[in-house]
Design an enzyme around this catalytic site. Structure first.
Site, short mmCIF file in Angstrom:
data_model
loop_
_atom_site.label_atom_id
_atom_site.label_comp_id
_atom_site.label_asym_id
_atom_site.label_seq_id
_atom_site.Cartn_x
_atom_site.Cartn_y
_atom_site.Cartn_z
N HIS A 304 0.85 -1.20 0.00
CA HIS A 304 0.00 0.00 0.00
C HIS A 304 0.88 1.24 0.00
O HIS A 304 1.94 1.25 0.63
CB HIS A 304 -0.90 0.03 1.24
N ASP A 361 -8.03 -5.23 -0.16
CA ASP A 361 -8.48 -6.10 -1.25
C ASP A 361 -8.11 -7.56 -1.06
O ASP A 361 -8.60 -8.42 -1.79
CB ASP A 361 -7.89 -5.59 -2.57
C1 SDX Z 1 -6.21 0.10 -3.08
O1 SDX Z 1 -4.30 4.55 -2.13
C2 SDX Z 1 -5.29 3.95 -1.51
O2 SDX Z 1 -5.69 4.32 -0.44
C3 SDX Z 1 -5.88 2.78 -2.26
C4 SDX Z 1 -6.92 1.95 -1.53
C5 SDX Z 1 -8.20 2.73 -1.28
O3 SDX Z 1 -8.94 2.35 -0.35
O4 SDX Z 1 -8.50 3.65 -2.07
O5 SDX Z 1 -6.40 1.50 -0.30
C6 SDX Z 1 -7.35 0.73 -2.36
O6 SDX Z 1 -5.96 0.43 -4.20
C7 SDX Z 1 -5.34 -0.89 -2.33
C8 SDX Z 1 -4.14 -1.41 -3.20
C9 SDX Z 1 -4.65 -2.48 -4.15
N1 SDX Z 1 -3.59 -2.88 -5.08
C10 SDX Z 1 -2.95 -4.05 -4.96
O7 SDX Z 1 -3.13 -4.85 -4.05
C11 SDX Z 1 -1.96 -4.33 -6.10
C12 SDX Z 1 -0.66 -4.91 -5.52
N2 SDX Z 1 0.01 -3.84 -4.77
C13 SDX Z 1 1.04 -3.11 -5.46
O8 SDX Z 1 0.91 -2.98 -6.83
C14 SDX Z 1 1.52 -1.87 -4.71
O9 SDX Z 1 1.77 -2.26 -3.42
C15 SDX Z 1 0.63 -0.63 -4.68
C16 SDX Z 1 0.23 -0.21 -6.04
C17 SDX Z 1 -0.59 -0.87 -3.87
C18 SDX Z 1 1.43 0.48 -4.02
O10 SDX Z 1 2.45 0.79 -4.88
P1 SDX Z 1 3.59 1.88 -4.47
O11 SDX Z 1 3.26 2.60 -3.24
O12 SDX Z 1 3.87 2.68 -5.69
O13 SDX Z 1 4.77 0.97 -4.09
P2 SDX Z 1 5.85 0.49 -5.10
O14 SDX Z 1 5.20 -0.08 -6.32
O15 SDX Z 1 6.85 1.58 -5.26
O16 SDX Z 1 6.51 -0.74 -4.29
C19 SDX Z 1 7.56 -0.51 -3.35
C20 SDX Z 1 8.38 -1.79 -3.43
C21 SDX Z 1 8.79 -2.13 -4.88
O17 SDX Z 1 9.99 -2.85 -4.81
P3 SDX Z 1 11.39 -2.00 -5.07
O18 SDX Z 1 11.23 -1.32 -6.42
O19 SDX Z 1 11.48 -1.00 -3.93
O20 SDX Z 1 12.48 -3.06 -5.05
O21 SDX Z 1 7.60 -2.91 -2.99
C22 SDX Z 1 7.41 -3.82 -4.06
C23 SDX Z 1 7.72 -3.08 -5.34
O22 SDX Z 1 8.19 -3.97 -6.35
N3 SDX Z 1 6.00 -4.23 -4.03
C24 SDX Z 1 5.57 -5.46 -4.22
C25 SDX Z 1 4.17 -5.39 -4.05
N4 SDX Z 1 3.81 -4.12 -3.78
C26 SDX Z 1 4.95 -3.41 -3.77
N5 SDX Z 1 6.20 -6.62 -4.51
C27 SDX Z 1 5.42 -7.72 -4.63
N6 SDX Z 1 4.07 -7.73 -4.49
C28 SDX Z 1 3.42 -6.58 -4.20
N7 SDX Z 1 2.09 -6.57 -4.05
#
Ligand code: SDX
Length: 426
Positions: A304, A361
């Site tokens: 998140h 989710d």
């Molecule tokens: C919602 O914003 C809100 O409030 C949203 C929400 C709401 O109520 O409105 O809470 C609802 O959208 C919840 C999120 C639902 N999405 C997912 O579950 C999809 C999977 N999650 C990721 O795609 C990710 O965690 C996000 C999109 C939710 C957040 O992305 P960020 O903040 O841009 O984080 P990032 O992509 O920069 O990740 C940081 C690191 C990365 O690794 P590095 O580049 O630092 O090496 O963490 C890793 C990412 O690769 N990472 C994951 C991961 N999420 C982040 N690795 C594996 N699996 C994951 N799910």
């Protein structure tokens, strides 16, 4: 006493005022930065950028706190209803008995949908995703229920139309995609009971309301009702900043929510869990895939932008899975897979170091499956829940006396001055 931060740019010191929030969050106001220094900021994804001050929802991502108008979401989930929580978000306080009754009556009066709207549903291909239909039909509300400006009276009408009709329109897309007759809302059913009935009632096999499922749906929508400046809420605020009507802003919010990184994640989680089961991958293998940068697989429902600890909504949702499945005397093997994934992930250094925890989710889809909601309707369920929050945020934006149209700047990295070359010379 006002606080300031000092910034030295090219040897010159500038002072920018500090804004301090109710819970002590701090920001420095850079609205004059470009005018004073010629510099702009660069923050793709807005991870360190505040777009507004807001009095609606407070989140503390480090402590896992979520409050609507100051009230902790777990208290609302336990004691409130979705309609009451919608009133709280939009009006800024809990309703008294008269106000709540009045809202219920007005929502009932606004629950029917113009019969001519059915023609649109009849002409969408049967396999159209219901989020696409919902975004289109919400925008069409402006034509069927014209609102001529954003006066309080018009906004109230649009608000009631949206909150009440979103259920009816969502259930219609489900029913008509299956060639089933449309079930009309009933005056003797509550907000959530009406939705379940409009989805599942059948003249030859009347839908039997289960009060535990109605309660679970109230909780589900309360947990989704607002979440400060997330992707789709930002879309709603941006559209609102141009003074477009509320229907158009909500239609944009629905479109933004659809993405698998945002509200579409609840559908993506179930697809992921199902694929894991069918693929025969072991849980450790799945975790390794999620960590492998060369693999575009991500653990959907994990991570998140704000929460760097367990999403407080996910805790409640996880308990609800057991409660709803237990009540229905159902088992869902996907829940077992989800729990095993969480257990292994939360002990893995990659997830620990990156503060990746289950978000709202991760378990919400299990609850929806137990209720019989079809997979392609999962994000629609998120949209119905988020609607009061979107409306409250839109209203706060358009009523801001210092509000401006949202128009970020950029750093240009394209070609320098280039003269046109006639076709015959290329
Ligand atoms: C919602 O914003 C809100 O409030 C949203 C929400 C709401 O109520 O409105 O809470 C609802 O959208 C919840 C999120 C639902 N999405 C997912 O579950 C999809 C999977 N999650 C990721 O795609 C990710 O965690 C996000 C999109 C939710 C957040 O992305 P960020 O903040 O841009 O984080 P990032 O992509 O920069 O990740 C940081 C690191 C990365 O690794 P590095 O580049 O630092 O090496 O963490 C890793 C990412 O690769 N990472 C994951 C991961 N999420 C982040 N690795 C594996 N699996 C994951 N799910």
């Amino acid at each position: 006493m006002s606080e300031f931060v000092k910034v030295i740019i090219e040897g010159k010191t500038y002072e920018f005022p500090v804004i301090i929030g109710t819970e002590g969050e701090k920001a420095f106001d850079i609205s004059q930065l470009r005018k004073l220094t010629g510099y702009i900021t660069h923050d793709p994804g807005f991870g360190s950028t505040g777009c507004c001050t807001s009095a609606i929802t407070f989140m503390d991502g480090e402590k896992g706190i979520l409050r609507y108008r100051g009230i902790p979401v777990d208290q609302l989930a336990e004691h409130s209803t979705f309609v009451e929580t919608a009133y709280l978000l939009i009006n800024g306080h809990l309703p008294n008995h008269e106000q709540l009754t009045n809202m219920r009556v007005l929502l009932n009066d606004s629950s029917m949908v113009h019969e001519d709207m059915k023609i649109f549903y009849q002409n969408f291909p049967r396999n159209t995703h219901p989020m696409g239909i919902l975004s289109a039909m919400v925008n069409a509300l402006k034509s069927f229920y014209p609102a001529y400006d954003n006066t309080e009276e018009e906004v109230t009408k649009m608000t009631l139309n949206l909150i009440s009709k979103i259920r009816t329109m969502s259930a219609m897309s489900y029913r008509m995609s299956r060639g089933h007759m449309v079930i009309y809302p009933r005056p003797d059913y509550s907000y959530c009971a009406n939705f379940l009935n409009m989805m599942f009632d059948n003249p030859v096999k009347p839908y039997k309301l289960d009060e535990d499922l109605v309660k679970a749906l109230n909780v589900f929508w309360i947990l989704h009702a607002d979440h400060e400046q997330n992707c789709s809420t930002t879309a709603v605020r941006v559209v609102g900043s141009g003074k477009a009507n509320l229907y158009a802003a909500i239609s944009a919010g629905i479109a933004a929510l659809w993405g698998p990184l945002h509200g579409g994640a609840n559908q993506a989680v179930i697809e992921m869990l199902t694929n894991i089961q069918q693929s025969g991958y072991s849980i450790p293998q799945v975790i390794e895939k999620a960590k492998d940068k060369s693999d575009d697989f991500r653990l959907m429902g994990f991570g998140h932008r704000v929460y760097k600890t367990y999403d407080p909504r996910a805790k409640i949702m996880k308990k609800m899975c057991d409660a709803v499945l237990g009540k229905l005397k159902k088992k869902d093997p996907l829940l077992d897979t989800a729990k095993k994934l969480e257990e292994v992930a939360l002990t893995d250094s990659y997830f620990i170091e990156k503060n990746l925890y289950p978000n709202v989710d991760f378990y919400s889809g299990i609850v929806l499956r137990a209720m019989g909601i079809p997979l392609n309707m999962f994000t629609v369920m998120f949209a119905i829940g988020r609607l009061p929050g979107w409306i409250a945020q839109w209203q706060e934006g358009v009523e801001d006396p210092n509000g401006k149209i949202c128009r970020p700047r950029q750093i240009y990295t394209g070609a320098g001055l280039t003269n046109y070359v006639p076709l015959e010379e290329r």
